[in-house]
Design a protein around this motif. Sequence first.
Motif, PDB file in Angstrom:
ATOM      1  N   GLU A   1      19.199  12.865 -12.167  1.00 43.43           N
ATOM      2  CA  GLU A   1      19.185  13.770 -11.113  1.00 43.43           C
ATOM      3  C   GLU A   1      20.466  13.674 -10.277  1.00 43.43           C
ATOM      4  O   GLU A   1      20.882  14.658  -9.472  1.00 43.43           O
ATOM      5  CB  GLU A   1      17.972  13.589 -10.442  1.00 43.43           C
ATOM      6  N   LEU A   2      20.989  12.375 -10.310  1.00 40.97           N
ATOM      7  CA  LEU A   2      22.305  12.073  -9.442  1.00 40.97           C
ATOM      8  C   LEU A   2      23.494  12.197 -10.117  1.00 40.97           C
ATOM      9  O   LEU A   2      24.625  11.841  -9.868  1.00 40.97           O
ATOM     10  CB  LEU A   2      22.008  10.622  -8.917  1.00 40.97           C
ATOM     11  N   LEU A   3      23.551  12.322 -11.609  1.00 41.05           N
ATOM     12  CA  LEU A   3      24.747  12.395 -12.399  1.00 41.05           C
ATOM     13  C   LEU A   3      25.834  13.361 -11.808  1.00 41.05           C
ATOM     14  O   LEU A   3      27.117  12.794 -11.579  1.00 41.05           O
ATOM     15  CB  LEU A   3      24.430  12.691 -13.611  1.00 41.05           C
ATOM     16  N   GLU A   4      25.510  14.610 -11.310  1.00 42.52           N
ATOM     17  CA  GLU A   4      26.663  15.318 -10.775  1.00 42.52           C
ATOM     18  C   GLU A   4      27.082  14.898  -9.553  1.00 42.52           C
ATOM     19  O   GLU A   4      28.325  14.924  -9.460  1.00 42.52           O
ATOM     20  CB  GLU A   4      26.046  16.594 -10.687  1.00 42.52           C
ATOM     21  N   LEU A   5      26.217  14.486  -8.628  1.00 38.95           N
ATOM     22  CA  LEU A   5      26.643  13.789  -7.302  1.00 38.95           C
ATOM     23  C   LEU A   5      27.689  12.663  -7.666  1.00 38.95           C
ATOM     24  O   LEU A   5      28.592  12.614  -6.788  1.00 38.95           O
ATOM     25  CB  LEU A   5      25.544  13.423  -6.343  1.00 38.95           C
ATOM     26  N   ARG A   6      27.127  11.859  -8.427  1.00 38.42           N
ATOM     27  CA  ARG A   6      28.096  10.661  -8.841  1.00 38.42           C
ATOM     28  C   ARG A   6      29.522  10.816  -9.170  1.00 38.42           C
ATOM     29  O   ARG A   6      30.453  10.302  -8.783  1.00 38.42           O
ATOM     30  CB  ARG A   6      27.388   9.694  -9.685  1.00 38.42           C
ATOM     31  N   VAL A   7      29.493  11.919 -10.256  1.00 36.90           N
ATOM     32  CA  VAL A   7      30.861  12.363 -10.643  1.00 36.90           C
ATOM     33  C   VAL A   7      31.654  12.739  -9.616  1.00 36.90           C
ATOM     34  O   VAL A   7      32.969  12.605  -9.516  1.00 36.90           O
ATOM     35  CB  VAL A   7      30.657  13.525 -11.777  1.00 36.90           C
ATOM     36  N   GLN A   8      30.993  13.707  -8.596  1.00 37.27           N
ATOM     37  CA  GLN A   8      31.716  14.312  -7.638  1.00 37.27           C
ATOM     38  C   GLN A   8      32.302  13.316  -6.560  1.00 37.27           C
ATOM     39  O   GLN A   8      33.559  13.066  -6.126  1.00 37.27           O
ATOM     40  CB  GLN A   8      30.856  15.177  -6.568  1.00 37.27           C
ATOM     41  N   TYR A   9      31.554  12.101  -6.328  1.00 37.78           N
ATOM     42  CA  TYR A   9      31.924  10.862  -5.610  1.00 37.78           C
ATOM     43  C   TYR A   9      33.087  10.196  -6.136  1.00 37.78           C
ATOM     44  O   TYR A   9      33.818   9.951  -5.681  1.00 37.78           O
ATOM     45  CB  TYR A   9      30.577   9.842  -5.173  1.00 37.78           C
ATOM     46  N   TYR A  10      33.015   9.862  -7.600  1.00 38.11           N
ATOM     47  CA  TYR A  10      34.014   9.117  -8.108  1.00 38.11           C
ATOM     48  C   TYR A  10      35.247   9.958  -8.266  1.00 38.11           C
ATOM     49  O   TYR A  10      36.421   9.508  -7.950  1.00 38.11           O
ATOM     50  CB  TYR A  10      33.616   8.738  -9.676  1.00 38.11           C
ATOM     51  N   GLU A  11      35.154  11.181  -8.304  1.00 39.97           N
ATOM     52  CA  GLU A  11      36.418  12.036  -8.377  1.00 39.97           C
ATOM     53  C   GLU A  11      36.988  11.842  -7.064  1.00 39.97           C
ATOM     54  O   GLU A  11      38.356  11.935  -7.098  1.00 39.97           O
ATOM     55  CB  GLU A  11      36.022  13.620  -8.858  1.00 39.97           C
ATOM     56  N   GLN A  12      36.187  12.240  -6.086  1.00 40.14           N
ATOM     57  CA  GLN A  12      36.891  12.128  -4.645  1.00 40.14           C
ATOM     58  C   GLN A  12      37.483  10.634  -4.235  1.00 40.14           C
ATOM     59  O   GLN A  12      38.589  10.631  -3.757  1.00 40.14           O
ATOM     60  CB  GLN A  12      35.839  12.557  -3.679  1.00 40.14           C
ATOM     61  N   VAL A  13      36.892   9.804  -4.528  1.00 38.02           N
ATOM     62  CA  VAL A  13      37.147   8.423  -4.162  1.00 38.02           C
ATOM     63  C   VAL A  13      38.393   7.887  -5.142  1.00 38.02           C
ATOM     64  O   VAL A  13      39.333   7.182  -4.366  1.00 38.02           O
ATOM     65  CB  VAL A  13      36.158   7.445  -4.249  1.00 38.02           C
ATOM     66  N   ILE A  14      38.367   8.246  -6.374  1.00 40.87           N
ATOM     67  CA  ILE A  14      39.497   7.827  -7.192  1.00 40.87           C
ATOM     68  C   ILE A  14      40.785   8.555  -6.853  1.00 40.87           C
ATOM     69  O   ILE A  14      42.195   7.957  -6.655  1.00 40.87           O
ATOM     70  CB  ILE A  14      39.112   7.783  -8.859  1.00 40.87           C
ATOM     71  N   LYS A  15      40.352   9.830  -6.605  1.00 43.51           N
ATOM     72  CA  LYS A  15      41.833  10.454  -6.289  1.00 43.51           C
ATOM     73  C   LYS A  15      42.381  10.030  -4.749  1.00 43.51           C
ATOM     74  O   LYS A  15      43.488   9.943  -4.849  1.00 43.51           O
ATOM     75  CB  LYS A  15      41.319  12.167  -5.987  1.00 43.51           C
TER      76      LYS A  15
END
Length: 528
Positions: free
Chosen positions: A88-102
Amino acid sequence: MGEQLSPDEKLHLITRNLQEVLGEEKIKQVLAERELKVYWGTATTGKPHVAYFVPMSKIADFLKAGCEVTILFADLHAFLDNMKAPWELLELRVQYYEQVIKAMLESIGVPLDKLKFIKGTDFQLSREYTLDVYRLSSMVTEHDAKKAGAEVVKQVDHPLLSGLLYPGLQALDEEYLKVDAQFGGVDQRKIFTLAEKYLPSLGYAKRSHLMNPMVPGLTGAKMSSSEEESKIDLLDRKEDVKKKLKKAFCEPGNIENNGVLSFVKHVLFPLIGEFSIKRDPKFGGDKTYTDFDEVEKEFGEELIHPGDLKAGVEVALNKLLDPIRKKFESPELRKLSNTAYPDPSKNKGAGKGNPKVAEEDELVPSRLDIRVGKVISVEKHPDADSLYLEKIDVGEAEPRTVVSGLVAYVSQEALQNRLVVLLCNLKPQKMRGVESQAMLLCASIEGDPRRVEPLDPPEGSSPGERVFVEGYETGKPDDKLNPKKKLWEKLQVDLKVSGQCVAQWQDKHLMTKLGHITCKTLKGGNIS
């Protein structure tokens, strides 16, 4: 970006600071003909920490060498690895990773337009990929699959089948991303060798592999997202960075498994090119090093004190983290962080994908009910000469009783009819037998207990007017703050007075509709 470089110069950039390269001759052949295509994947599990600057610095090298670089957010891998990321959290985790890594890449000057970002489930659920998973499963032994994931997949007494699939999927990613090389930590070496062994059996080319060293954590072991004390989070406050570095293992003269020293070697020197320490002249004075070997030699000979090493790392690290912290000050990204990583100890519902429950633990100042108040009467506490008993109008039917310790700082006459600022949704507390129904907010100077001033609302304010933090105007305050969650204590540490005597939370102004909340003289003070 690498047009003016020779193939040998490109190879040097691609391989510098790596611990190991598999298939270097193949890389040389590709560079003689065209630019290298390389990918780095990260499973979207725990929050990225400062050791992620190690692969970020290599990605910068790849781009300087003209490489075509793909960053894979491996969401399906995160789920397969012993369900480190709930579905259930996969999409939210991907969004977080994308923002923080960028944000990390931007903080070290890497141009994002030269990178390709892709999510694992964008291609790993296709018919062709799924068939290849089955084909690979018919070839790879249980022994090889378990061995390959031993240093990457979480090891448990009764492993799930999903953990055995993990290495094979990572091998297939090389083919489906159409790259020449995969880049990762040396802990993934066994997955890389599994890919080299089995991809040709499916009729696919064997790829090259580039491996970074592993940076020890603050405890001396591997820096891990799942071990809080071993790592520094990218969004940790400066106070937290100081606290974690203070606790870090850094024995005088010990250069083995020293997480602080390793951080200087593998993160600061590749990114910054130098390292500075500040110390008293009698201990050698300030010094800037341009060669890590000199730092290591002097620390080994105990010419650099662990405290000085930690202080130097603290300064350099905060410079890297400041742009990331600033980006994540936005309410949207704070909400993303809290919903992607709900606190399981406080919030079981959020761990099952319930964003509403996660919002209840969101650490935002709009949850504080801060109001303008007007002191109607003030007298000495009947049982304590050091306390005032005040009746304060906060825009309700009845004034609130407030007990404060302002006797030593402000006269009764000066408080009478004064406009003040109050926190109104703390749980009432008895102070010497009298229940205090709100907290009077004051500025103070740390280390100087005689300097305390009540905060001042803008001129013309009315009792009951809401005080808000700039950017958090629309949030609804809690009816009552739960003392067990310590929300006030967590938010209060970021309340300060600016150099212009304006009250702030994380550098954002405290305001009413008429203007800023201020104090009279205590620049740089704390607020409590």
